[in-house]
Scaffold this active site. Structure first.
Site, PDB file in Angstrom:
ATOM      1  N   GLU A   1      16.790   0.305 -10.604  1.00 14.43           N
ATOM      2  CA  GLU A   1      16.204  -0.756 -10.409  1.00 14.43           C
ATOM      3  C   GLU A   1      16.391  -1.943 -11.361  1.00 14.43           C
ATOM      4  OE1 GLU A   1      11.873  -1.374  -9.258  1.00 14.43           O
ATOM      5  OE2 GLU A   1      12.160   0.507  -7.590  1.00 14.43           O
TER       6      GLU A   1
ATOM      7  N   ASP B   1       7.817   2.263  -5.240  1.00 13.42           N
ATOM      8  CA  ASP B   1       7.439   2.276  -6.591  1.00 13.42           C
ATOM      9  C   ASP B   1       5.860   2.720  -6.796  1.00 13.42           C
ATOM     10  OD1 ASP B   1       9.709   1.105  -7.182  1.00 13.42           O
ATOM     11  OD2 ASP B   1       9.143  -0.843  -7.229  1.00 13.42           O
TER      12      ASP B   1
ATOM     13  N   HIS C   1      -2.429  -2.197   2.707  1.00 14.40           N
ATOM     14  CA  HIS C   1      -1.826  -2.803   1.576  1.00 14.40           C
ATOM     15  C   HIS C   1      -0.865  -3.767   2.063  1.00 14.40           C
ATOM     16  CE1 HIS C   1      -4.257  -0.576  -1.268  1.00 14.40           C
ATOM     17  NE2 HIS C   1      -3.291  -0.641  -2.329  1.00 14.40           N
TER      18      HIS C   1
HETATM   19  P1  FAD Z   1      -1.009  -1.042   6.056  1.00 12.25           P
HETATM   20  O1  FAD Z   1      -0.975  -2.322   5.495  1.00 12.25           O
HETATM   21  O2  FAD Z   1      -2.165  -0.393   6.468  1.00 12.25           O
HETATM   22  O3  FAD Z   1      -0.190  -1.122   7.349  1.00 12.25           O
HETATM   23  C1  FAD Z   1       1.093  -1.914   7.372  1.00 12.25           C
HETATM   24  C2  FAD Z   1       1.619  -1.820   8.793  1.00 12.25           C
HETATM   25  O4  FAD Z   1       1.800  -0.694   9.170  1.00 12.25           O
HETATM   26  C3  FAD Z   1       0.440  -2.512  10.014  1.00 12.25           C
HETATM   27  O5  FAD Z   1       1.335  -3.311  10.866  1.00 12.25           O
HETATM   28  C4  FAD Z   1      -0.069  -1.437  10.522  1.00 12.25           C
HETATM   29  O6  FAD Z   1      -0.532  -1.314  11.585  1.00 12.25           O
HETATM   30  C5  FAD Z   1       1.317  -0.206  10.515  1.00 12.25           C
HETATM   31  N1  FAD Z   1       0.679   1.176  10.251  1.00 12.25           N
HETATM   32  C6  FAD Z   1       0.225   1.749   9.402  1.00 12.25           C
HETATM   33  N2  FAD Z   1      -0.149   3.086   9.660  1.00 12.25           N
HETATM   34  C7  FAD Z   1       0.592   3.110  10.716  1.00 12.25           C
HETATM   35  C8  FAD Z   1       0.862   4.433  11.319  1.00 12.25           C
HETATM   36  N3  FAD Z   1       0.427   5.560  11.092  1.00 12.25           N
HETATM   37  N4  FAD Z   1       1.683   4.410  12.331  1.00 12.25           N
HETATM   38  C9  FAD Z   1       2.189   3.009  13.061  1.00 12.25           C
HETATM   39  N5  FAD Z   1       2.078   2.047  12.357  1.00 12.25           N
HETATM   40  C10 FAD Z   1       1.182   2.099  11.031  1.00 12.25           C
HETATM   41  N6  FAD Z   1       6.897  -1.104  -0.107  1.00 12.25           N
HETATM   42  C11 FAD Z   1       8.017  -0.546  -0.469  1.00 12.25           C
HETATM   43  O7  FAD Z   1       8.875  -0.516   0.364  1.00 12.25           O
HETATM   44  N7  FAD Z   1       8.371  -0.311  -1.682  1.00 12.25           N
HETATM   45  C12 FAD Z   1       7.433  -0.142  -2.787  1.00 12.25           C
HETATM   46  O8  FAD Z   1       7.865  -0.051  -3.993  1.00 12.25           O
HETATM   47  C13 FAD Z   1       6.272  -1.036  -2.641  1.00 12.25           C
HETATM   48  N8  FAD Z   1       5.382  -1.156  -3.521  1.00 12.25           N
HETATM   49  C14 FAD Z   1       4.123  -1.561  -3.139  1.00 12.25           C
HETATM   50  C15 FAD Z   1       3.165  -2.086  -4.181  1.00 12.25           C
HETATM   51  C16 FAD Z   1       1.898  -2.291  -3.964  1.00 12.25           C
HETATM   52  C17 FAD Z   1       0.893  -2.517  -5.111  1.00 12.25           C
HETATM   53  C18 FAD Z   1       1.620  -2.751  -2.821  1.00 12.25           C
HETATM   54  C19 FAD Z   1       0.334  -3.252  -2.535  1.00 12.25           C
HETATM   55  C20 FAD Z   1       2.619  -2.617  -1.585  1.00 12.25           C
HETATM   56  C21 FAD Z   1       3.903  -2.237  -1.886  1.00 12.25           C
HETATM   57  N9  FAD Z   1       4.876  -2.102  -0.799  1.00 12.25           N
HETATM   58  C22 FAD Z   1       5.875  -1.385  -1.145  1.00 12.25           C
HETATM   59  C23 FAD Z   1       4.569  -2.629   0.517  1.00 12.25           C
HETATM   60  C24 FAD Z   1       4.097  -1.399   1.542  1.00 12.25           C
HETATM   61  O9  FAD Z   1       4.898  -0.563   1.611  1.00 12.25           O
HETATM   62  C25 FAD Z   1       3.549  -1.941   2.796  1.00 12.25           C
HETATM   63  O10 FAD Z   1       2.836  -2.977   2.549  1.00 12.25           O
HETATM   64  C26 FAD Z   1       2.949  -0.790   3.338  1.00 12.25           C
HETATM   65  O11 FAD Z   1       2.771  -1.243   4.778  1.00 12.25           O
HETATM   66  C27 FAD Z   1       1.643  -0.563   2.927  1.00 12.25           C
HETATM   67  O12 FAD Z   1       1.172   0.506   3.411  1.00 12.25           O
HETATM   68  P2  FAD Z   1      -0.343   0.948   3.869  1.00 12.25           P
HETATM   69  O13 FAD Z   1      -0.434   2.279   4.155  1.00 12.25           O
HETATM   70  O14 FAD Z   1      -1.227   0.026   3.015  1.00 12.25           O
HETATM   71  O15 FAD Z   1      -0.247   0.072   5.391  1.00 12.25           O
END
Ligand code: FAD
Length: 527
Positions: A287, A171, A107
């Site tokens: 918020e 969120d 994400h």
């Molecule tokens: P990914 O996109 O898969 O990875 C993100 C980064 O973290 C990459 O660099 C990856 O290599 C690294 N990573 C992933 N897993 C691990 C692991 N286990 N160990 C070490 N590194 C790792 N963020 C907020 O803080 N608050 C919010 O309210 C919020 N709302 C969101 C709503 C939506 C609809 C979306 C799309 C994003 C939102 N985000 C929010 C952002 C979100 O927290 C970050 O984009 C987060 O990185 C997404 O998590 P993911 O598991 O998809 O990570």
């Protein structure tokens, strides 16, 4: 040893190892025995979990942003922590190492979980193999041990069964624990409980040297603080111990509208100043957001306002251009309606919202936390979820938030008329963050999270990118010392500027924990 495998596995292994050899640039006339003997862990352990299947590779080349694309050589579908460590070790020991990116739920919006020509570790596969054991609540209910691959939605469900829950959320709950802890994990609870990275007792991490290390503030603390907010640079989080509190049953959820930005921020700052973790007078969530779309006061992120009030809210937006919406929540269990109303009135006493423009709801705690999901479902049904997301998330110091309102909200966004989609603005307290962690925030005690969470079409993204560029440029020229959240930069200098006084430590930690620069290349900091 390889020859004792059943024939099909043997051929698969040969195929995959030759693939790995091509990833690390070893010529094909090396044989498996040669490779295995050079490694302390035989690569065959993970060979059959590496995929070069076009659909797996394609899916690892994309993320929620639909902007970046980086194609890996292969995707690892691990079934254990050891599988991931074996892969990292294979690269670490190789004369030509390859990069390794962990994909949580993908994400990110700018390719942060991708690895051009490297290997992407698909953490979803760990979830499958943990077979329901990925979230374990302690017998006293004080913490949960959670796999880094777990979604916060699943953490909520699993902990709620024991009557407990974490206190700091995002969120949206379809994000992995490892993904949000690599950034910060912020929401309306942050002002009081700190970001998610301030709510971790200990972690298991695989470093860039393939060591599996347990770390906490007392044990291997340098790694612990490095990883939290560390953008995946220092290690792969495979387990996090998250503190839990008794889960509330319901929430009183209130929104109030303002046409005056200074009244809006004054009230927000007043509310977040009452922030003791145990303070009964504190709100549980604060918020805020902008209403600018003259079509509807609701957006995909939330449907809140009663339909009968839409018209009068829309006409407010038409009259003022921007309306500011303050959103608060108070948890409750079994209080009577009367007691609850009295408590809420007391908490919101003296606020300067526009008379007649307060709206409230009373919903289950889980329904509130999962409030964004229904928006996702709606967008998916219209084919509007998998579209470009040129998001921009900033932390803005309190001392300049009024300038930001004039220069950015009114001066750029309204003028450009890019007004559809959520724009969040809410304050948090620096004291709830820990400066030893890698996450970067402004220097002031109170700063605002501002999130432009906009979706564009595939053809008109440029206008959104231009707007983001103009916002960043405006802040730079006006001397507003913002920090990007979920940062994205294209030059090393920009990263150095971003980390500021933390850069030296960040770099030292990289040399200590990932000296060959294998991990998380998609952030484009060291690669
Ligand atoms: P990914 O996109 O898969 O990875 C993100 C980064 O973290 C990459 O660099 C990856 O290599 C690294 N990573 C992933 N897993 C691990 C692991 N286990 N160990 C070490 N590194 C790792 N963020 C907020 O803080 N608050 C919010 O309210 C919020 N709302 C969101 C709503 C939506 C609809 C979306 C799309 C994003 C939102 N985000 C929010 C952002 C979100 O927290 C970050 O984009 C987060 O990185 C997404 O998590 P993911 O598991 O998809 O990570």
């Amino acid at each position: 040893m390889a020859v004792s495998l059943p024939l099909p596995s043997y051929f698969t292994a040969i195929f995959i190892i030759s693939r790995l050899m091509s990833i690390v640039g070893i010529s094909k006339h090396w044989n498996i025995m040669n490779i295995s003997s050079k490694l302390s862990v035989p690569p065959l352990d993970v060979a059959d979990k590496l995929s070069v299947d076009p659909s797996a590779v394609e899916s690892a080349s994309r993320d929620f942003g639909h902007i970046a694309k980086s194609v890996p050589k292969a995707v690892l579908h691990p079934s254990s922590v050891e599988d991931i460590a074996t892969l990292v070790k294979f690269s670490y020991n190789s004369s030509v190492p390859f990069t390794v990116a962990v994909k949580g739920h993908g994400h990110s919006v700018r390719g942060q979980a991708m690895a051009e020509n490297g290997v992407v570790v698909d953490m979803a596969s760990m979830k499958k193999h943990r077979n329901g054991t990925g979230i374990r609540v302690s017998s006293d209910g004080l913490y949960a041990d959670v796999g880094g691959e777990q979604l916060w939605f699943d953490v909520l469900n699993a902990t709620s069964k024991h009557g407990v829950a974490p206190v700091s959320w995002t969120d949206y709950l379809y994000l992995t624990v490892g993904g949000t802890l690599s950034n910060a994990g912020i929401s309306g609870q942050t002002f009081r409980f700190g970001p998610q990275i301030s709510n971790v007792y200990e972690m298991d991490v695989i470093t860039g040297k393939a060591e599996i290390v347990t770390c906490s503030p007392k044990k291997n603390s340098e790694l612990f603080y490095a990883v939290l907010g560390g953008l995946g640079q220092f290690g792969i989080i495979t387990r996090a111990r998250i503190p839990l509190e008794p889960a509330p049953k319901r929430v009183k959820w209130v929104r109030m509208l303002y046409n005056d930005f200074s009244a809006f921020t004054r009230d927000q700052e007043l509310l977040v100043s009452i922030n003791g973790r145990r303070d009964r007078n504190a709100l549980d969530y604060v918020e805020g957001s902008l209403l600018m779309d003259q079509g509807s006061p609701d957006n995909w992120r939330s449907s809140f306002f009663p339909p009968k009030d839409h018209k009068r809210i829309t006409s407010l937006i038409t009259n003022h251009g921007i309306i500011y919406c303050l959103e608060v929540v108070k948890h409750h269990d079994d209080q009577s309606e009367d007691t609850l109303d009295k408590e809420m009135r007391q908490l919101l006493k003296g606020l300067s919202y526009m008379p007649g423009f307060m709206f409230e709801k009373d919903v289950l705690y889980a329904e509130f936390l999962n409030r964004v999901e229904s928006g996702e479902v709606k967008l998916r049904s219209k084919g509007l979820w998998d579209v470009p997301h040129p998001w921009l998330n900033l932390f803005v110091p309190k001392s300049r938030i009024a300038d930001f309102n004039d220069g950015v909200f009114k001066g750029i966004v309204l003028k450009r008329n890019i007004t559809k989609g959520p724009v969040l603005v809410y304050p948090m307290n620096r004291q709830k963050w820990d400066d030893r962690m890698s996450a970067v925030i402004p220097d002031e005690e109170i700063f605002y999270a501002v999130g432009f969470l906009l979706s564009s079409g595939f053809d008109d993204r440029e206008a959104f990118d231009d707007q983001n560029e103009e916002i960043l440029q405006f802040c730079d020229e006006a001397g507003i010392r913002i920090k990007q959240y979920l940062p994205h930069f294209t030059s090393k200098d920009a990263w150095i500027h971003h980390f500021g006084s933390k850069w030296e430590t960040f770099q030292q930690r990289k040399h200590q924990f990932d000296p060959k620069m294998l991990l998380s290349p998609g952030q484009r900091i060291f690669n």
